[in-house]
Design a protein around this motif. Structure first.
Motif, PDB file in Angstrom:
ATOM      1  N   TYR A 309       0.847  -1.197   0.000  1.00  0.00           N
ATOM      2  CA  TYR A 309       0.000   0.000   0.000  1.00  0.00           C
ATOM      3  C   TYR A 309       0.876   1.239   0.000  1.00  0.00           C
ATOM      4  O   TYR A 309       2.072   1.166   0.315  1.00  0.00           O
ATOM      5  CB  TYR A 309      -0.942   0.004   1.212  1.00  0.00           C
ATOM      6  N   ASP A 310       0.271   2.372  -0.378  1.00  0.00           N
ATOM      7  CA  ASP A 310       1.063   3.608  -0.386  1.00  0.00           C
ATOM      8  C   ASP A 310       0.901   4.380   0.907  1.00  0.00           C
ATOM      9  O   ASP A 310       1.872   4.701   1.568  1.00  0.00           O
ATOM     10  CB  ASP A 310       0.755   4.479  -1.607  1.00  0.00           C
ATOM     11  N   HIS A 311      -0.330   4.711   1.313  1.00  0.00           N
ATOM     12  CA  HIS A 311      -0.505   5.387   2.589  1.00  0.00           C
ATOM     13  C   HIS A 311      -1.937   5.218   3.084  1.00  0.00           C
ATOM     14  O   HIS A 311      -2.800   4.722   2.370  1.00  0.00           O
ATOM     15  CB  HIS A 311      -0.120   6.863   2.504  1.00  0.00           C
ATOM     16  N   GLY A 314      -6.861   8.301   7.211  1.00  0.00           N
ATOM     17  CA  GLY A 314      -7.548   8.019   8.466  1.00  0.00           C
ATOM     18  C   GLY A 314      -7.263   6.597   8.903  1.00  0.00           C
ATOM     19  O   GLY A 314      -6.112   6.200   9.073  1.00  0.00           O
ATOM     20  N   ARG A 315      -8.328   5.781   9.012  1.00  0.00           N
ATOM     21  CA  ARG A 315      -8.187   4.406   9.514  1.00  0.00           C
ATOM     22  C   ARG A 315      -8.281   3.366   8.403  1.00  0.00           C
ATOM     23  O   ARG A 315      -8.496   2.184   8.665  1.00  0.00           O
ATOM     24  CB  ARG A 315      -9.278   4.132  10.559  1.00  0.00           C
ATOM     25  N   ARG A 316      -8.132   3.793   7.157  1.00  0.00           N
ATOM     26  CA  ARG A 316      -8.218   2.835   6.053  1.00  0.00           C
ATOM     27  C   ARG A 316      -7.139   3.128   5.025  1.00  0.00           C
ATOM     28  O   ARG A 316      -6.519   4.198   5.044  1.00  0.00           O
ATOM     29  CB  ARG A 316      -9.588   2.915   5.386  1.00  0.00           C
ATOM     30  N   PHE A 317      -6.909   2.159   4.118  1.00  0.00           N
ATOM     31  CA  PHE A 317      -5.966   2.385   3.038  1.00  0.00           C
ATOM     32  C   PHE A 317      -6.555   3.397   2.064  1.00  0.00           C
ATOM     33  O   PHE A 317      -7.724   3.320   1.698  1.00  0.00           O
ATOM     34  CB  PHE A 317      -5.661   1.070   2.303  1.00  0.00           C
ATOM     35  N   ARG A 318      -5.731   4.346   1.647  1.00  0.00           N
ATOM     36  CA  ARG A 318      -6.205   5.415   0.754  1.00  0.00           C
ATOM     37  C   ARG A 318      -6.595   4.860  -0.612  1.00  0.00           C
ATOM     38  O   ARG A 318      -7.558   5.290  -1.220  1.00  0.00           O
ATOM     39  CB  ARG A 318      -5.096   6.465   0.627  1.00  0.00           C
ATOM     40  N   HIS A 319      -5.821   3.896  -1.139  1.00  0.00           N
ATOM     41  CA  HIS A 319      -6.083   3.317  -2.449  1.00  0.00           C
ATOM     42  C   HIS A 319      -6.200   1.800  -2.328  1.00  0.00           C
ATOM     43  O   HIS A 319      -5.854   1.212  -1.305  1.00  0.00           O
ATOM     44  CB  HIS A 319      -4.956   3.656  -3.431  1.00  0.00           C
ATOM     45  N   THR A 320      -6.675   1.183  -3.392  1.00  0.00           N
ATOM     46  CA  THR A 320      -6.707  -0.273  -3.447  1.00  0.00           C
ATOM     47  C   THR A 320      -5.298  -0.814  -3.273  1.00  0.00           C
ATOM     48  O   THR A 320      -4.353  -0.341  -3.906  1.00  0.00           O
ATOM     49  CB  THR A 320      -7.279  -0.748  -4.801  1.00  0.00           C
ATOM     50  N   THR A 321      -5.145  -1.813  -2.410  1.00  0.00           N
ATOM     51  CA  THR A 321      -3.820  -2.378  -2.163  1.00  0.00           C
ATOM     52  C   THR A 321      -3.474  -3.420  -3.227  1.00  0.00           C
ATOM     53  O   THR A 321      -4.331  -3.886  -3.969  1.00  0.00           O
ATOM     54  CB  THR A 321      -3.766  -3.038  -0.780  1.00  0.00           C
ATOM     55  N   GLN A 322      -2.208  -3.789  -3.257  1.00  0.00           N
ATOM     56  CA  GLN A 322      -1.723  -4.805  -4.189  1.00  0.00           C
ATOM     57  C   GLN A 322      -1.380  -6.085  -3.427  1.00  0.00           C
ATOM     58  O   GLN A 322      -0.644  -6.047  -2.438  1.00  0.00           O
ATOM     59  CB  GLN A 322      -0.479  -4.295  -4.929  1.00  0.00           C
ATOM     60  N   PHE A 323      -1.938  -7.188  -3.893  1.00  0.00           N
ATOM     61  CA  PHE A 323      -1.662  -8.476  -3.263  1.00  0.00           C
ATOM     62  C   PHE A 323      -0.178  -8.806  -3.381  1.00  0.00           C
ATOM     63  O   PHE A 323       0.418  -8.673  -4.448  1.00  0.00           O
ATOM     64  CB  PHE A 323      -2.493  -9.565  -3.932  1.00  0.00           C
ATOM     65  N   SER A 324       0.419  -9.258  -2.261  1.00  0.00           N
ATOM     66  CA  SER A 324       1.811  -9.667  -2.274  1.00  0.00           C
ATOM     67  C   SER A 324       1.937 -11.179  -2.085  1.00  0.00           C
ATOM     68  O   SER A 324       2.450 -11.882  -2.941  1.00  0.00           O
ATOM     69  CB  SER A 324       2.596  -8.929  -1.179  1.00  0.00           C
ATOM     70  N   ARG A 325       1.399 -11.697  -0.942  1.00  0.00           N
ATOM     71  CA  ARG A 325       1.492 -13.142  -0.678  1.00  0.00           C
ATOM     72  C   ARG A 325       0.609 -13.500   0.501  1.00  0.00           C
ATOM     73  O   ARG A 325       0.236 -12.646   1.306  1.00  0.00           O
ATOM     74  CB  ARG A 325       2.936 -13.535  -0.381  1.00  0.00           C
TER      75      ARG A 325
END
Length: 354
Positions: A309-311, A314-325
Motif C-alpha cells: 500500500y502507499d498510505h 484516516g483508519r483505512r488504506f487510501r487506495h486499493t492495495t496490491q496483493f503480495s502473498r
C-alpha cells in the motif's frame, strides 16, 4: 469564453516508477482533485481529471481564480482541502465537496474551503503554450501567477535530486503523496502518461474477512476485503485487494468456500457498524456509491495476507492495495494497526510557502 486552449482538456498524467529519476524537474505530488482552470475575464470554468466540469462545486475557487489568476489563462493544478488546523491535507473533507444540493455546496465552501495548487501553464493571454517545453512554461507561470494564496498557490519545484528525495521523505507528514518528476523539455501532452510519479510503497499483514463476487463472473472473486484489529481488539475494515488475473479469481473463489460463515457470526454485522465498527458497507449511503452493491460474502477471519500500500487515509488504506502473498505463518490477532508506519508530522504551511 474564447481562449487559445478551450475546455475540455484531458490532463497530462504520470506513470509510476520505483525511484526518483536523476536530472529532471521535481514537484511534490499533491493528494487532491486534479483540475484544469480556465479563466477568460469574468468567466471561470473548472474541469476535472475526467474532463467533466466541476465549477459549481467550488464557488470559492472561482472567486480565488478571479482574484489571483491572470485575466486570460489556462492552468493545470490540484484542488486540495486542509484539515481543521491547516497543518495537513484532508482528502475525506474534499470528497464531501461534491454534493448535489446548492445550499450544501455553499455551506461547505465556507466551512471547508478548497485551495488551488498550480503546477503548469497551458495558455496565457492569446497564446497556446502546450507546445513549449516545461522549462519555458514554468518560467512564464512564475511571472504570471504570484501563487502566495490565500486561494491560489504555486507548487514548489526543484532540479536538485537530493532535495526531491528529502521532500519524498518529509512531505508525507503533511498529507502529500510522493514526488512528480518531469523532463525539462517536456511539452504538454493531453491524456498521455508523459510524467513519472514516485509514491510510497509499504507492506501490511491483514486479515481476509470477506470477498465480493466479480461483477462479470459469479464464480470468481472480485476483491478480498481486508481487516486490522484496533487497540480494543475490534476488527475494522481497512480496504480491499483485487489485483488478480481472472483464472486466479476463479481459483480463489473455490479455495475460499470452506471459510464462508454466517453473517450473524461475523465481526462486520449491521449491529457492529451501528456501534461504530468500520465495515465494508459503511459507505453504502455515500453519494459516491449511489446504486453500488457493497454487499459481501463473510469469511471466518482466519487467513492472513500481505499487501502493498502507499498510505493511509484516516483508519483505512487510501487506495486499493496490491496483493503480495499469503502469510500462513501469521496469526490473525497479530494483524493490528500498530504494525503500520506513521509518517512524522510536517506542517503543510512549510510546503505551500515554497
Amino acid at each position: 469564453m474564447d481562449l487559445p486552449v478551450m475546455p475540455p482538456v484531458d490532463p497530462m498524467l504520470a506513470k509510476a516508477v520505483p525511484e526518483i529519476p536523476a536530472g529532471q524537474h521535481y514537484e511534490p505530488k499533491w493528494d487532491g482533485f486534479r483540475a484544469i482552470v480556465f479563466r477568460d475575464g469574468d468567466e471561470v470554468e473548472i474541469g476535472s481529471r475526467t474532463t467533466k466540469p466541476i465549477t459549481r462545486y467550488f464557488p470559492e475557487v472561482v472567486a480565488s481564480a478571479l482574484r489571483e489568476l491572470p485575466e486570460r489563462c489556462v492552468v493545470d493544478g490540484e484542488l486540495v482541502v486542509t484539515n481543521a488546523d491547516a497543518t495537513g491535507l484532508d482528502f475525506e473533507a474534499l470528497l464531501q465537496r461534491i454534493h448535489p444540493a446548492d445550499s450544501r455546496v455553499q455551506q461547505l465552501a465556507r466551512s471547508t474551503p478548497a485551495a488551488f495548487v498550480v503546477f503548469d501553464l497551458l495558455a496565457l493571454d492569446g497564446e497556446d503554450l502546450t507546445g513549449r517545453p516545461l522549462s519555458e512554461r514554468r518560467a512564464l507561470l512564475e511571472e504570471a501567477v504570484p501563487g502566495g494564496g490565500p486561494g491560489v498557490y504555486l507548487t514548489r519545484t526543484t532540479t536538485d535530486l537530493a532535495e526531491a528525495q528529502e521532500w519524498f521523505e518529509t512531505f508525507e507528514g503533511a498529507g502529500l503523496d510522493g514526488v512528480i518528476a518531469k523532463r525539462t523539455d517536456l511539452t504538454y501532452q493531453q491524456g498521455k502518461r508523459a510524467m513519472t510519479k514516485i509514491k510510497h510503497q509499504r507492506t501490511a499483514d491483514c486479515v481476509v474477512a470477506g470477498y465480493r463476487v466479480h461483477k462479470n463472473d459469479e464464480a470468481a472473486v472480485g476483491s478480498l476485503l481486508l481487516g486490522l484489529y484496533d487497540d480494543e481488539g475490534v476488527l475494522a475494515s481497512v480496504g480491499v485487494t483485487s489485483s488478480f488475473p481472472m483464472a486466479r479469481r476463479r481459483e480463489l473463489f473455490a479455495e475460499l468456500q470452506e471459510w464462508v460463515t454466517d453473517a450473524a457470526d461475523h465481526p462486520w454485522t449491521a449491529q457492529a457498524q451501528a456501534s461504530g465498527t468500520r465495515t465494508p458497507r459503511e459507505a453504502e449511503s455515500s453519494r459516491w456509491n449511489a446504486g453500488k452493491d457493497l454487499s459481501f460474502v463473510p469469511l471466518r477471519p482466519e487467513r492472513v495476507v500481505e499487501v502493498r500500500y502507499d498510505h493511509m487515509e484516516g483508519r483505512r488504506f487510501r487506495h486499493t492495495t496490491q496483493f503480495s502473498r499469503w502469510r500462513p505463518d501469521r496469526e490473525p490477532e497479530t494483524c493490528t494497526y500498530a504494525q503500520l508506519e506513521v509518517p512524522v508530522r510536517f506542517d503543510l504551511g512549510e510546503v505551500l510557502a515554497g
